[in-house]
Enzyme design. Structure first.
Site, short mmCIF file in Angstrom:
data_model
loop_
_atom_site.label_atom_id
_atom_site.label_comp_id
_atom_site.label_asym_id
_atom_site.label_seq_id
_atom_site.Cartn_x
_atom_site.Cartn_y
_atom_site.Cartn_z
CB THR A 1 -0.79 0.04 1.32
OG1 THR A 1 -1.62 -1.10 1.39
CG2 THR A 1 -1.62 1.30 1.44
CB VAL B 1 -13.03 -2.09 3.54
CG1 VAL B 1 -12.25 -0.81 3.84
CG2 VAL B 1 -14.15 -1.80 2.54
CG ASP C 1 -4.48 -1.41 6.95
OD1 ASP C 1 -4.63 -1.78 5.76
OD2 ASP C 1 -3.36 -1.21 7.45
CB THR D 1 2.10 -0.88 4.39
OG1 THR D 1 1.88 -1.74 3.28
CG2 THR D 1 3.54 -1.07 4.86
N GLY D 2 0.65 -3.56 5.29
CA GLY D 2 0.78 -4.96 5.70
C GLY D 2 -0.55 -5.66 5.73
#
Ligand SMILES: *[C@@H]1O[C@H](CO)[C@@H](O)[C@H](O)[C@H]1NC(C)=O
Length: 344
Positions: free
Chosen positions: A204, A233, A235, A255-256
């Protein structure tokens, strides 16, 4: 003489600030997405706001399809469609605009910015978000590409592996759906295990921009998890999870594994740690280790910057993920700088 020497030694010690010097302005973003950093930087250089910088920076990734994980033509869902999530936050006004499950519009962070600018709402989703976007003048386009089509067809040919189902029949680890729930199952399968990380299926862009005066803005943009269940959806578009900005303190972005990370509001947590006086890299580390108490080997990373331009990052060691790359551009360096942090 001795006192002078002693004094200068002390001064050197005091002036040495670990975890990145405080220099403004600053742009920092997740991964090695350097053209995004550069685009954001140019906005600041031309006197634009940190909010504009974050919007244009993340939009650059949407155009470049950064690693196939941002923008159109990546991460097809179980129906083969690419859908986008994005948010933007103004740390001066605490104003947020966000969209999720956005369909057929390429510039997701632009739409998030329109939610912020032209509505009193914070978050629009799905087909209705697309209608809003069209009414705001965004182009309606097919987000499917030859590449996303072939990722989808390969997945179908591999019995829909991998996927995000559990406790269903038929066995989701072997076959495609449609699935039915298993009634009265004994335990949640795979609650704490992370699949070997396919780095390109989760990336992301998350970005923090701090202008010369210390105004903080943050934003994210992503096409989510590859083969996600339609409607999922992550995070990224959630304020406090994907990113958080507060000009009185600083900003953070994550991110992750978004399905896990959103439960801990890591970006909000990191900013709160900095508010308590923690230096940015420490705030990032504490945020990661807090999630690790529940999910020891989760896949994820956080970037942190305070309003004086000090920054840091931290990541959680997961199978296939031991180092996290992020990009920085700040006063005094002319090119985006790739930085690496070892995961904890
Ligand atoms: C930002 O972090 C640096 C390094 O830890 C620290 O020296 C500085 O005081 C912090 N700035 C603010 C405004 O807290």
């Amino acid at each position: 003489m001795r006192i002078l020497l002693f004094l200068s030694l002390w001064l050197t010690l005091i002036l040495y600030i670990p975890g990145g010097e405080s220099v403004l302005p600053l742009v920092i973003n997740t991964w090695a997405f350097q053209s995004a950093t550069e685009t954001a930087w140019k906005v600041l250089e031309q006197g634009g706001s940190s909010l504009d910088a974050v919007e244009k920076g993340c939009a650059q990734c949407e155009i470049d399809q950064c690693d196939g994980s941002v923008g159109y033509g990546g991460s097809p869902d179980e129906m083969g469609e690419t859908t986008l999530d994005a948010m933007i936050m103004d740390g001066n006004t605490m104003n947020v605009g966000a969209v999720a499950d956005l369909r057929r519009i390429k510039n997701a962070i632009g739409v998030a910015r329109a939610v912020l600018d032209y509505s009193k709402h914070t978050f629009l989703v799905g087909e209705s978000a697309s209608l809003f976007a069209e009414s705001m003048g965004f182009l309606h386009e097919d987000l499917t590409t030859v590449k996303s089509r072939s990722i989808y067809l390969n997945w179908l040919n591999q019995n829909c592996q991998p996927n995000y189902w559990r406790n269903v029949v038929p066995d989701a680890s072997k076959s495609c759906g449609p699935y039915k729930p298993v009634k009265g199952f004994k335990e949640w399968k795979n609650l704490h295990t992370e699949n070997k990380v396919n780095l390109h299926s989760h990336d992301t862009i998350g970005m923090i921009a701090v202008d010369e005066a210390g105004n903080v803005a943050t934003g994210t943009s992503t096409n989510g998890a590859t083969h996600k269940i339609p409607g999922r959806v992550g995070d990224s578009p959630i304020a406090g999870a994907g990113s958080y900005a507060d000009s009185t303190t600083g900003g953070a972005a994550a991110t992750g594994n978004g399905d896990l990370m959103m439960r801990f509001l890591p970006s909000y947590q990191a900013v709160e740690y900095m508010r308590l006086g923690m230096e940015p890299s420490k705030a990032c580390e504490k945020t990661i280790s807090r999630i690790q108490k529940h999910f020891p080997a989760f896949f994820g990373a956080v970037i942190c910057a305070n309003n004086s331009g000090s920054y840091g990052a931290a990541c959680s060691k997961a199978p296939g993920f031991t180092q996290f790359h992020f990009t920085v551009l700040k006063k005094g360096i002319s090119r985006p700088q790739n930085e690496v942090v070892n995961c904890i």
